[in-house]
Motif scaffolding. Sequence first.
Motif: not given
Length: 679
Positions: A499-511
Amino acid sequence: EEDFEIIDKKQLPDAAELRNEEKAKPEEARWSAPILSLARKASENLALSYGSALKSASLVGLVSKPGSSDSPAKTNTRCHTMEERANLMNMMKLSIKILIQSALSLGRTLDSDFPPLQQFFVVLEHCLKHGLKVKKTFIGQNKSFFGPLELVEKLCPEASDIATSVKNLPELKTAVGRGRAWLYLALMQKKLADYLKVLLDHKHLLSEFYEPDALMMEEEGAVIVGLLVGLNVIDANLCLKGEDLDSQVGVIDFSLYLKETQDSDGKQDGGITAVLDQKHYVEELNRHLSCTVADLQNKIDCLEKTNSKLQEELAAATDRIGSLQEEQQQLKQQNELIRERSEKSVEVTKEDTKVELDTYKQSRQGLDEMYSDVWKQLKEEKKIRLELEKELELQIGMKTEMEIAMKLLEKDTHEKQDTLVALRQQLEEVKAINLQMFHKSQNAECSLQQKTEAISSFEGKTNEMMSSMKRMEERLQQAEKARQAAEERCNKMKQELAGRLDLCRQQMAQLDSKCSTLEKELKSEKEQRQTLQKELHQEKDATTLLKTELQQMEGLKKELRKLQDEKQQLKKVHEEQEQALQEMGLHLSQSKLKMEDIKEVNKALKGHTWLKDDEATHCKQCKKEFSISRRKHHCRNCGDIFCNTCSSNELALPSYPKPVRVCDNCHTLLLQQCSSNSS
């Protein structure tokens, strides 16, 4: 000591003889006789008083003080100087006495060729040279009596004329010649005694030029000044131009002062001397009369010359009057022409000024409109410029905020990358823990197999060890529960990490999306900046155009000022022309008045005649007889002869450039004419 002649009473004339002689004498001898007698008495009194003064001074100087301790050489020198002073004093007294007596016997002004006068100057020069200090200069030693005489100019300002005239004489090259010329001029002014008295009053200044025992520093100097007072009776007329004063040798001629001894036959010699004196007196009278006749002839010649000159001037004045009348007519014609021309020029200038004023008003209206339009454009452009400056300030603020946000985002990305690295490290640690647990479970399985084998091997011992087996089973159950709990924990940890990896990937995409949007915004801002720079360049060009227009406006203002100055100059020229016309009118009126004055002068000259001096014996106005004190004076207007009180007024006449003497009647008439002409 002084020698006096003893005259017998028989030689003295009686009162009747003196009266007869006075009657026989002419008028000039009558009025000169009392003056001559007074001068003779004054000279005799001076001689007596100065002889007694010299005796007392010599006695005072010769007696030495008791407490003095001078050497015999000094006493000898003092006695020698005192003798010199006494000798010079006696010579001065004799020369002044003989000069006064001879001058009064002649009864006329003395020339430079008169021997007693020459000897007087020689003796005075010796007196002034006595005790002079020697001054050393670059050329050599200088000893002249002109040095102390120069001090008179500083002490007495009246002597400045003498000093300047002596210095301006080109013939004088030495100090001795200048000193002699100074003495000549002072004697002619009758102020020689006054000037020397001023010098003696300032003996501290004379000490620079004279020794302490000099004649001018002692009492003899004051006595000489007193003697010189008697020379004020003498009139001298000395010419300095023809004489060589530098090379004259000052030698005293004692032959003038020697007196003949009287014989025992006093009566015969007295009679001869009386006859000789009468002869000399008659000769002197004849010479005096011949001189007066020559002077009268010279005066008659001068009067004839002046009469001829006046007639010539009258003829020239009549010619001038005719020429002035012709010039007046010509001036009238020229004045009319000038007036017409000036009126025409004034009209033309007025029309030109009106046209120029109209054009100036029109140009000024157009310029005012242009100025108002340009001023409005300037105000609008200033407002636009202020708005653009405000927008620029806002954009600059936005840019600074964007830069700050970019920096913050970069910081967040770096922090998130650090968290990702930390999570990866935690995953690796969990994996390591799982491997350890797996190894432990394998080891536990191996130990269980060994225990089952031990159980099988120790079945015989089961009874003994049932209690231990039950315990071991319980322990196995607990271990299995722990293993299951650990597996569940591992699963949960795996889910959480995913879940954390998914969140990090989402944040990276947002960034990444934010970075792309920011890059787009930066590009748009750069484009806007370029457009703003272009607009700024355009505004700068517009400002330069406005500046050029302002310069043109200033040039137009300067042209307006020039036009105004030209207008003022034209006004000044107009006013000057009007003033010139007024002055021409004044000149014409003045010339008319002058013509009337000249006509009146001509009438006066035709009506009046110039009286001769011999024709008038009494004043025409007060009827008093003329004498020595009441002299004759001509009125320059009517030509009659008046006394000084009746002709003390002065007025400027047309025939004379300066104010001249006029009688009282002519003065009142001329003042009335001037007042009537001015009114």
